[in-house]
Design an enzyme around this catalytic site. Structure first.
Site, PDB file in Angstrom:
ATOM      1  N   VAL A  71       0.363  -1.059  -0.197  1.00 52.44           N
ATOM      2  CA  VAL A  71       0.639   0.135   0.149  1.00 52.44           C
ATOM      3  C   VAL A  71       0.592   1.418   0.319  1.00 52.44           C
ATOM      4  CG1 VAL A  71      -2.080   1.530   1.452  1.00 52.44           C
ATOM      5  CG2 VAL A  71      -2.252  -0.570   1.242  1.00 52.44           C
ATOM      6  N   ALA A 116       4.323   4.250   2.728  1.00 52.34           N
ATOM      7  CA  ALA A 116       3.943   2.689   2.436  1.00 52.34           C
ATOM      8  C   ALA A 116       4.107   1.882   3.022  1.00 52.34           C
ATOM      9  CB  ALA A 116       4.656   2.371   1.111  1.00 52.34           C
ATOM     10  N   LYS A 117       3.794   0.429   2.676  1.00 53.38           N
ATOM     11  CA  LYS A 117       4.051  -0.158   3.938  1.00 53.38           C
ATOM     12  C   LYS A 117       3.280  -1.813   2.863  1.00 53.38           C
ATOM     13  CE  LYS A 117       5.290  -1.122   7.721  1.00 53.38           C
ATOM     14  NZ  LYS A 117       5.536  -0.819   9.113  1.00 53.38           N
ATOM     15  N   GLY A 118       4.016  -3.235   3.710  1.00 52.56           N
ATOM     16  CA  GLY A 118       3.697  -3.698   2.769  1.00 52.56           C
ATOM     17  C   GLY A 118       3.698  -5.637   3.972  1.00 52.56           C
ATOM     18  N   ASP A 157      10.347  -5.476   8.897  1.00 55.06           N
ATOM     19  CA  ASP A 157       9.706  -5.102   9.619  1.00 55.06           C
ATOM     20  C   ASP A 157       9.338  -6.255  10.811  1.00 55.06           C
ATOM     21  OD1 ASP A 157       7.695  -2.729  10.585  1.00 55.06           O
ATOM     22  OD2 ASP A 157       6.178  -4.700  10.139  1.00 55.06           O
TER      23      ASP A 157
END
Ligand code: GLU
Length: 427
Positions: A71, A116-118, A157
């Site tokens: 995202v 952003a992040k995934g 992460d």
């Protein structure tokens, strides 16, 4: 709202878990944004969200499919930036929240990135190295259409590390046909990684805790510390507190909770964790129930695990002077209010755990210039950025008589929306 414009389902703050928490946090800041408030809706909608299927062949010959996400919440101030987590409870809505928090964090500490992040919805424990590699490579290939050194830069992460980043970097580079070190940060040193990156999030937690302690009149010598989560962030923070003369009195992880009122030997605990699954069974402390963790009397409480851990149900039990959020989103808005009423200072995630992305920024800059800095230089620059960000947020909190979280959102949202406004709407 005009009749033709229908409210997206993800705008209902009350039923959305971490994304709902994020939306409520944004709502709290809108009254302080003045005329920029006109653009605030931007913050409530991710710019772009990608769901990908990640099929791999398991070692036993079966085919398994995992759901993956990336995202990009906001890119007004620069490329998307944020980690990738592997966890069985990852959902699109969680990744949306984590991406939103990255936008706020990057703006709060003023690094030139969006958010952003995934994630992949998978329990990586028990997977073989080969399975993990195949899953990481296929995921990277699938999200390859939206990431890149100037577009969106993933990082480690929860349950991902330097090896994961090496596979991501290699996969992206093979697909591009050229070596692109700057596509991810948190890489091994041999691959353009930065000294100090692995420890940086925990170091930032420690630095901001010291800043908070100085302002609250708390002496670090002998101060008691409770930590939830003993991975990279919690483990590093514990070691730095221990070395500074503080006492780590309680630790909780997925294997249980341990308590030692006089403090535990953190180096021994770190060794214990390397040879076992977690804190359970550590001989230098007593086992207590998970729910008793919150009531342990301490100066510092460091949630360094997952979201939504401090809630209206346990915020009343907490007996800490200062909460320093090593995790992203560990405190719900209702719990924030209870802690504020009880006079407990919360150093919010978007400041407290920003050390990781700060050194990611250093890594990205070093990769672009192919000129690498010493660890001392990195730690000094990290400390400077963290202390300045803390001071700026502290000042705004005092000026507006708001929590440090709302103050951090005022600083961050102003920066994001100023960029949004001067860029203007396209077309
Ligand atoms: N995953 C870390 C965070 O939540 C670091 C992100 C990054 O370095 O891009 O802040």
């Amino acid at each position: 709202m005009p009749a033709t414009e229908r409210l997206p389902s993800y705008l209902d703050a009350n039923h959305l878990g971490p994304w709902g928490t994020y939306l409520q946090q944004v709502d709290r800041v809108i009254p302080y944004l003045g005329s920029l408030g006109r653009w605030a809706e931007t913050l409530k909608r991710p710019k772009r969200a990608l769901i990908v299927d990640v099929p791999i062949e398991l070692d036993n010959g079966e085919i398994a499919h995992f759901e993956g996400y990336r995202v990009q919440h906001n890119t007004s101030r620069g490329p998307g930036k944020g980690g990738v987590r592997f966890h069985q409870d990852v959902t699109l809505s969680e990744v949306m929240a984590l991406a939103g928090w990255m936008s706020i964090k990057n703006a709060a500490i003023n690094v030139p990135f969006g958010g952003a992040k995934g994630g992949i919805r998978v329990d990586p424990r028990g997977m073989s190295r080969g399975e993990l590699e195949r899953m990481t490579r296929r995921y990277t290939s699938e999200i390859g259409i939206i990431i890149g050194p100037t577009k969106d830069i993933p990082a480690p992460d929860v349950n991902t590390n330097a090896q994961t980043m090496a596979w991501m970097m290699d996969t992206y580079s093979m697909n591009e046909g050229s070596t692109a070190t700057g596509v991810v940060t948190g890489k091994p040193i041999a691959l353009g990684g930065s000294l100090g990156r692995t420890e940086s999030t925990g170091r930032g937690v420690f630095v901001t805790a010291c800043e908070a302690a100085a302002r609250q009149g708390v002496d670090l010598q002998g101060a008691r510390v409770s930590i939830q989560g003993f991975g990279n962030v919690g483990g590093t923070a514990a070691r730095l507190f221990h070395e500074a003369g503080a006492r780590v009195v309680a630790v909780q992880d997925h294997t249980g909770t341990i308590h030692a009122p006089g403090g535990m030997d953190v180096h021994e605990l770190l060794k214990h964790i390397q040879s076992t699954e977690g804190v359970a069974g550590f001989r230098g402390a007593e086992a207590i129930s998970n729910s008793d963790f919150w009531g342990v009397e301490t100066e510092f409480l460091i949630p360094a695990a997952l979201e939504s851990q401090i809630t209206a149900a346990n915020a009343g039990d907490i007996k800490a002077r200062i909460v320093v959020e090593g995790a992203n989103g560990p405190t719900t808005p209702a719990a924030d209010d209870i802690l504020a009423e009880r006079g407990i200072l919360v150093v919010p995630d978007v400041v407290a755990n920003a050390g990781g992305v700060t050194v990611s920024y250093f890594e990205w800059v070093q990769d672009f210039s192919s000129f690498f800095w010493s660890e001392d230089e990195i730690n000094q620059r990290l400390e400077r950025i963290m202390k300045d960000a803390f001071a700026a947020v502290w000042q705004v909190a005092g000026d507006h008589k708001v929590s440090m979280r709302t103050a951090a959102y005022i600083v961050a949202c102003t920066r994001i929306l100023q960029a949004r406004e001067v860029r203007g709407l396209y077309p």
